[in-house]
Design a protein around this motif. Structure first.
Motif, PDB file in Angstrom:
ATOM      1  N   ARG A  48       0.602  -1.252  -0.003  1.00 17.31           N
ATOM      2  CA  ARG A  48       0.080   0.023  -0.104  1.00 17.31           C
ATOM      3  C   ARG A  48       0.807   1.407  -0.090  1.00 17.31           C
ATOM      4  O   ARG A  48       0.604   2.305  -0.635  1.00 17.31           O
ATOM      5  CB  ARG A  48      -0.769  -0.003   1.243  1.00 17.31           C
ATOM      6  CG  ARG A  48      -2.213  -0.875   1.039  1.00 17.31           C
ATOM      7  CD  ARG A  48      -2.940  -0.520   0.030  1.00 17.31           C
ATOM      8  NE  ARG A  48      -3.329   0.778  -0.365  1.00 17.31           N
ATOM      9  CZ  ARG A  48      -4.138   1.554   0.145  1.00 17.31           C
ATOM     10  NH1 ARG A  48      -4.786   1.248   1.238  1.00 17.31           N
ATOM     11  NH2 ARG A  48      -3.993   3.024   0.030  1.00 17.31           N
ATOM     12  N   LEU A  49       1.986   1.021   0.807  1.00 18.61           N
ATOM     13  CA  LEU A  49       2.894   2.526   1.010  1.00 18.61           C
ATOM     14  C   LEU A  49       3.577   2.698  -0.170  1.00 18.61           C
ATOM     15  O   LEU A  49       3.558   3.891  -0.750  1.00 18.61           O
ATOM     16  CB  LEU A  49       3.573   2.430   2.092  1.00 18.61           C
ATOM     17  CG  LEU A  49       2.694   2.695   3.567  1.00 18.61           C
ATOM     18  CD1 LEU A  49       3.659   2.352   4.714  1.00 18.61           C
ATOM     19  CD2 LEU A  49       2.059   3.955   3.578  1.00 18.61           C
ATOM     20  N   HIS A  50       4.179   1.643  -0.624  1.00 16.55           N
ATOM     21  CA  HIS A  50       5.437   1.905  -1.639  1.00 16.55           C
ATOM     22  C   HIS A  50       4.856   1.190  -3.189  1.00 16.55           C
ATOM     23  O   HIS A  50       5.472   1.140  -4.207  1.00 16.55           O
ATOM     24  CB  HIS A  50       6.601   1.281  -1.392  1.00 16.55           C
ATOM     25  CG  HIS A  50       7.061   1.705   0.046  1.00 16.55           C
ATOM     26  ND1 HIS A  50       7.218   2.973   0.467  1.00 16.55           N
ATOM     27  CD2 HIS A  50       7.264   1.066   0.954  1.00 16.55           C
ATOM     28  CE1 HIS A  50       7.475   2.949   1.680  1.00 16.55           C
ATOM     29  NE2 HIS A  50       7.325   1.906   1.915  1.00 16.55           N
ATOM     30  N   GLY A  51       3.806   0.648  -3.200  1.00 20.87           N
ATOM     31  CA  GLY A  51       3.306  -0.020  -4.510  1.00 20.87           C
ATOM     32  C   GLY A  51       4.071  -1.301  -4.735  1.00 20.87           C
ATOM     33  O   GLY A  51       3.875  -1.550  -6.217  1.00 20.87           O
ATOM     34  N   ALA A  52       4.550  -1.856  -3.876  1.00 21.21           N
ATOM     35  CA  ALA A  52       5.428  -3.015  -4.092  1.00 21.21           C
ATOM     36  C   ALA A  52       4.576  -4.161  -4.468  1.00 21.21           C
ATOM     37  O   ALA A  52       3.466  -4.209  -3.807  1.00 21.21           O
ATOM     38  CB  ALA A  52       6.570  -3.306  -3.019  1.00 21.21           C
ATOM     39  N   ALA A  53       5.086  -4.950  -5.185  1.00 20.14           N
ATOM     40  CA  ALA A  53       4.202  -6.151  -5.694  1.00 20.14           C
ATOM     41  C   ALA A  53       4.447  -7.184  -4.927  1.00 20.14           C
ATOM     42  O   ALA A  53       5.459  -8.261  -4.794  1.00 20.14           O
ATOM     43  CB  ALA A  53       4.529  -6.673  -7.140  1.00 20.14           C
ATOM     44  N   THR A  54       3.850  -7.297  -3.492  1.00 18.80           N
ATOM     45  CA  THR A  54       4.281  -8.224  -2.562  1.00 18.80           C
ATOM     46  C   THR A  54       3.218  -9.392  -2.616  1.00 18.80           C
ATOM     47  O   THR A  54       3.207 -10.208  -1.417  1.00 18.80           O
ATOM     48  CB  THR A  54       4.149  -7.556  -1.240  1.00 18.80           C
ATOM     49  OG1 THR A  54       2.938  -6.680  -0.900  1.00 18.80           O
ATOM     50  CG2 THR A  54       5.188  -6.654  -1.189  1.00 18.80           C
ATOM     51  N   TRP A  55       2.123  -9.406  -3.399  1.00 21.13           N
ATOM     52  CA  TRP A  55       1.142 -10.734  -3.046  1.00 21.13           C
ATOM     53  C   TRP A  55       1.789 -11.868  -3.255  1.00 21.13           C
ATOM     54  O   TRP A  55       1.526 -12.873  -2.464  1.00 21.13           O
ATOM     55  CB  TRP A  55      -0.117 -10.440  -4.322  1.00 21.13           C
ATOM     56  CG  TRP A  55      -1.073  -9.427  -3.954  1.00 21.13           C
ATOM     57  CD1 TRP A  55      -1.442  -8.490  -4.413  1.00 21.13           C
ATOM     58  CD2 TRP A  55      -2.041  -9.623  -2.907  1.00 21.13           C
ATOM     59  NE1 TRP A  55      -2.476  -7.572  -3.587  1.00 21.13           N
ATOM     60  CE2 TRP A  55      -2.999  -8.634  -2.714  1.00 21.13           C
ATOM     61  CE3 TRP A  55      -2.106 -10.734  -1.588  1.00 21.13           C
ATOM     62  CZ2 TRP A  55      -3.865  -8.519  -1.702  1.00 21.13           C
ATOM     63  CZ3 TRP A  55      -3.214 -10.546  -0.807  1.00 21.13           C
ATOM     64  CH2 TRP A  55      -3.921  -9.628  -0.773  1.00 21.13           C
ATOM     65  N   PRO A  56       2.763 -12.160  -4.141  1.00 19.66           N
ATOM     66  CA  PRO A  56       3.340 -13.608  -4.115  1.00 19.66           C
ATOM     67  C   PRO A  56       4.190 -13.918  -2.785  1.00 19.66           C
ATOM     68  O   PRO A  56       4.146 -15.174  -2.513  1.00 19.66           O
ATOM     69  CB  PRO A  56       4.469 -13.339  -5.293  1.00 19.66           C
ATOM     70  CG  PRO A  56       3.732 -12.411  -6.208  1.00 19.66           C
ATOM     71  CD  PRO A  56       3.140 -11.211  -5.306  1.00 19.66           C
ATOM     72  N   ALA A  57       4.776 -12.765  -2.378  1.00 25.79           N
ATOM     73  CA  ALA A  57       5.373 -13.074  -1.017  1.00 25.79           C
ATOM     74  C   ALA A  57       4.220 -13.237   0.075  1.00 25.79           C
ATOM     75  O   ALA A  57       4.571 -14.193   0.994  1.00 25.79           O
ATOM     76  CB  ALA A  57       6.068 -11.802  -0.656  1.00 25.79           C
ATOM     77  N   ILE A  58       3.096 -12.904   0.008  1.00 29.50           N
ATOM     78  CA  ILE A  58       2.073 -13.031   1.108  1.00 29.50           C
ATOM     79  C   ILE A  58       1.456 -14.349   0.808  1.00 29.50           C
ATOM     80  O   ILE A  58       1.318 -14.996   1.839  1.00 29.50           O
ATOM     81  CB  ILE A  58       1.127 -11.740   0.792  1.00 29.50           C
ATOM     82  CG1 ILE A  58       1.587 -10.380   1.058  1.00 29.50           C
ATOM     83  CG2 ILE A  58      -0.343 -12.172   1.631  1.00 29.50           C
ATOM     84  CD1 ILE A  58       0.593  -9.479   0.869  1.00 29.50           C
ATOM     85  N   LEU A  59       1.325 -14.739  -0.382  1.00 30.74           N
ATOM     86  CA  LEU A  59       1.057 -16.204  -0.638  1.00 30.74           C
ATOM     87  C   LEU A  59       2.064 -16.995  -0.182  1.00 30.74           C
ATOM     88  O   LEU A  59       1.422 -18.142   0.804  1.00 30.74           O
ATOM     89  CB  LEU A  59       0.797 -16.291  -1.929  1.00 30.74           C
ATOM     90  CG  LEU A  59       0.440 -17.683  -2.554  1.00 30.74           C
ATOM     91  CD1 LEU A  59      -0.914 -17.954  -2.053  1.00 30.74           C
ATOM     92  CD2 LEU A  59       0.346 -17.815  -4.124  1.00 30.74           C
ATOM     93  N   GLN A  60       3.140 -17.045  -0.194  1.00 34.52           N
ATOM     94  CA  GLN A  60       4.198 -17.739   0.388  1.00 34.52           C
ATOM     95  C   GLN A  60       4.333 -17.908   1.992  1.00 34.52           C
ATOM     96  O   GLN A  60       4.311 -18.980   2.333  1.00 34.52           O
ATOM     97  CB  GLN A  60       5.574 -17.278  -0.091  1.00 34.52           C
ATOM     98  CG  GLN A  60       6.020 -18.141  -1.479  1.00 34.52           C
ATOM     99  CD  GLN A  60       7.755 -17.955  -1.611  1.00 34.52           C
ATOM    100  OE1 GLN A  60       8.123 -16.777  -1.013  1.00 34.52           O
ATOM    101  NE2 GLN A  60       8.368 -18.612  -2.451  1.00 34.52           N
TER     102      GLN A  60
END
Lengths: 131, 414, 117
Positions: free
Chosen positions: B305-317
């Motif tokens: 949310r803050l930096h627009g980082a694509a973190t969904w794959p990390a969240i899934l892991q």
């Protein structure tokens, strides 16, 4: 502190265990007791005879009176002996005695004398050699 | 009361509370008589809160309180003189207290032992958090009852019974050894986190907000007392990540705002930075536990949310790891939601279907909300409306209900 | 032969009678003396109420600890140990090591010490 460990298990399942397997169980119990003794935690133990051989002494009828402080006497009640263990859940185990008596009848006579017989049931179970 | 007095009162309260748990723990560690220690301290604290705002907080508050409490205990001792039992014991404690009051640096901190006693497996799970809140923080049964939605009388009774149980069953005040620590620490962390979660769900209630702050205070205490335990840091980080978003989760008029629509300027950056720092420290030491992973998931959401980082794959892991650890259906549900973000709603649907076989999902509101969300994305409008309707029916939060109704409306309009 | 007398009673009533931790009624005192005199006494203790009880069983190699007494009725009391340890932790530890914990349940109840008057 002293603690009483009460061992509950399904008796009918236990009776079906073949002798050689049962010997193994008893070996384990022996080893357990040895380790308790080594740790200085052991006070006493015994297996109990099967529940079918238990008798329960129970006051029937009457009222509890306190003729002098701390002395509770049932008046007008009868002490009846029932076959089998104490099974109801309304009352709880509050203590125990281990006594030496030649037979069940003598043990029941002692139970009759116990003050607690005036107000609650007393289950009498023979102890068996083992553990 | 003018501002200065008010400030003095608050300082007094803060100092008193810091001392409270330490003194209860110290006074009861040997006898396990928590109720007795609380009685002895009650008057000392009442006196402190009366005198300190005017006279100022003494240089050594613990010594001051211990002296007053000791006097109390001596009185109690005198009253119980007829009772033989425990007299020598009380005498011994009284002597010890005298020595400790003379040299307050010698007062050992036994709060950790007390917390482990309160969260002992032989204490009913539901009473662990209330016990910790009362014995460590001195919260009243009335305050605790309000947070746990139980009548004050019932809560009071249960607390009395639980304290009697600590004493009578012989529950020790002890930090478990290495081998046992992970399991037992989990129980302590779970109790503190349960208090936090209670406070978090009470939206708009000052009561709930206060409870969350208390839980965070306990989390900081735990991290301070167990600096080598990464899970304690993980739990504190998790609470802080959540707490940082408190102001953003509702609009001014009380409407529900989902994470992805929250105004990140309303997030508390001080708490976020603290959480990030704690998580870094936690991850540096040892294997990851449940709280560390959950905190890491929150960290990834923040970065997204803050930096627009694509973190969904990390969240899934991270959800994969968490599921392997807990096999919880709640984690499986969150994992399915993350899967939908990474591989698309069509990929998430089989996971949701599989989870739906679990009868516990029948009345689990988040399941139907998530299912409705995923079905809407696949274009199954009627299926989505059906699921969202169930989610409304299962929600007790009117703001969430209103938000779900809007989603249904949008589907019907679209 | 040795016999165990198991004393049951309504706890709420029994506890209402208790005045303090040292209490032993004159009747109990007399009964104990009679047993001792007859050479029949092998041991006996008052137990703390079930509110101080903990139940332990071992399943899948993990000790499962439950607050409260053993409550099911499908299993029967088959034996006992009386042990002396510093706290409940050691008592639970010993209970979980007991072979019977693998297939049955073990209720752990503190002894409530009495002193004769």
């Amino acid at each position: 502190m002293q603690y009483l460990l009460m061992l509950y298990a399904d008796q009918s399942a236990g009776l079906k265990i073949p002798a050689d397997a049962m010997a193994k169980v008893m070996d384990l119990m022996g080893a357990y007791q040895a380790s308790l003794e080594k740790a200085g935690a052991f006070v006493m133990t015994s297996p109990l005879d099967r529940v079918q051989n238990a008798r329960t002494l129970r006051m029937q009828g009457g009222t509890i009176a306190e003729p002098s402080p701390g002395v509770f006497v049932n008046q007008g009640g009868d002490l009846a002996v029932h076959d089998g263990p104490y099974a109801e859940t309304r009352e709880q185990l509050g203590g125990f005695y281990i006594i030496e008596a030649p037979d069940m009848q003598t043990a029941l006579d002692w139970a009759r004398q116990c003050p607690a017989a005036q107000w609650g049931p007393i289950e009498v179970r023979a102890m068996k050699p083992g553990f | 009361m003018n501002i200065r007095d008010d400030e003095a009162a608050r300082t007094a309260e803060r100092v008193a509370r810091e001392s409270y748990g330490r003194l209860v723990a110290y006074l009861s560690a040997r006898t396990r008589d928590v109720a007795g220690a609380e009685d002895a301290l009650a008057e000392a604290f009442a006196t402190a809160l009366r005198l300190w705002p005017a006279d100022g907080v003494p240089d050594n508050p613990d010594a001051w309180l211990l002296t007053v409490a000791r006097r109390r205990q001596t009185d109690a001792l005198r009253r119980n003189k007829t009772r033989k039992v425990g007299e020598e014991h009380l005498m011994l404690i009284s002597d010890e207290l005298e020595a400790a009051a003379a040299n307050p640096d010698d007062i050992p901190d036994r709060r950790l032992g007390l917390m482990f006693a309160c969260a002992h497996p032989a204490i009913e799970r539901g009473m662990r958090a209330p016990l910790i809140l009362q014995t460590i923080l001195g919260l009243t049964a009335i305050d605790i009852a309000a947070a746990f939605l139980i009548s004050p009388a019932t809560m009071g009774q249960r607390l009395v019974r639980a304290k009697a149980r600590i004493k009578e069953a012989g529950i020790p005040f002890r930090v478990p050894d290495r081998q046992e620590l992970p399991d037992r620490l989990d129980a302590v962390l779970d109790a503190v986190y349960a208090a936090y979660a209670k406070g978090w769900t009470e939206i708009g209630e000052a009561q709930g907000n206060a409870l969350s702050s208390e839980a965070i205070w306990l989390g900081r205490l735990l991290v301070g007392l167990l600096p080598d335990e990464p899970e304690a840091k993980g739990m504190l980080a998790l609470m802080l990540y959540t707490e940082a978003r408190r102001a953003a989760r509702r609009t001014a008029d009380g409407a529900y705002v989902p994470l992805d629509a929250q105004n990140t300027r309303l997030w508390d950056s001080w708490q976020l930075n603290l959480a990030e720092d704690l998580l870094r420290q936690a991850n540096a030491g040892g294997p990851s536990g449940r709280y560390q992973i959950e905190a890491a998931i929150q960290s990834a959401h923040m970065a997204r949310r803050l930096h627009g980082a694509a973190t969904w794959p990390a969240i899934l892991q991270l959800y994969d790891h968490l599921f392997a650890l807990t096999t919880s259906p709640v984690v499986a549900l969150n994992r399915a939601a993350a899967l939908s973000e990474v591989e698309g709603p069509a990929a998430a649907l089989p996971a949701l279907d599989a989870l739906g076989v679990d009868p516990r999902m029948n009345d689990y509101q988040p399941y139907w909300a998530a299912r409705g969300h995923v079905l809407a994305q696949t274009g199954d409008k009627s299926g989505a409306i059906e699921a969202l309707t169930l989610a409304i029916g299962l929600s007790s939060d009117s703001a969430v209900r209103a938000w779900l109704r809007q989603r249904i409306q949008a589907l019907q309009d679209g | 032969m040795q016999f165990m007398l198991l004393i049951h009673g309504d706890e709420s009533q029994m506890n209402a009678l208790e005045t303090d931790d040292t209490g032993m009624s004159p009747d109990y005192h007399a009964f104990n003396q009679a047993l001792i005199k007859a050479g029949a006494m092998r041991g006996g203790e008052r137990l703390r109420p079930t509110s101080a009880a903990t139940t332990v069983r071992v399943r899948d190699k993990k000790a499962v600890v439950l607050a409260g007494p053993y409550a099911e009725t499908q299993e029967q009391l088959g034996g006992y140990y009386l042990i002396d340890v510093p706290s409940l932790d050691e008592a639970i530890d010993w209970a979980s090591k007991c072979p019977a914990a693998q297939f049955g349940s073990i209720e752990v109840r503190p002894i409530w010490p009495t002193r004769p008057q």
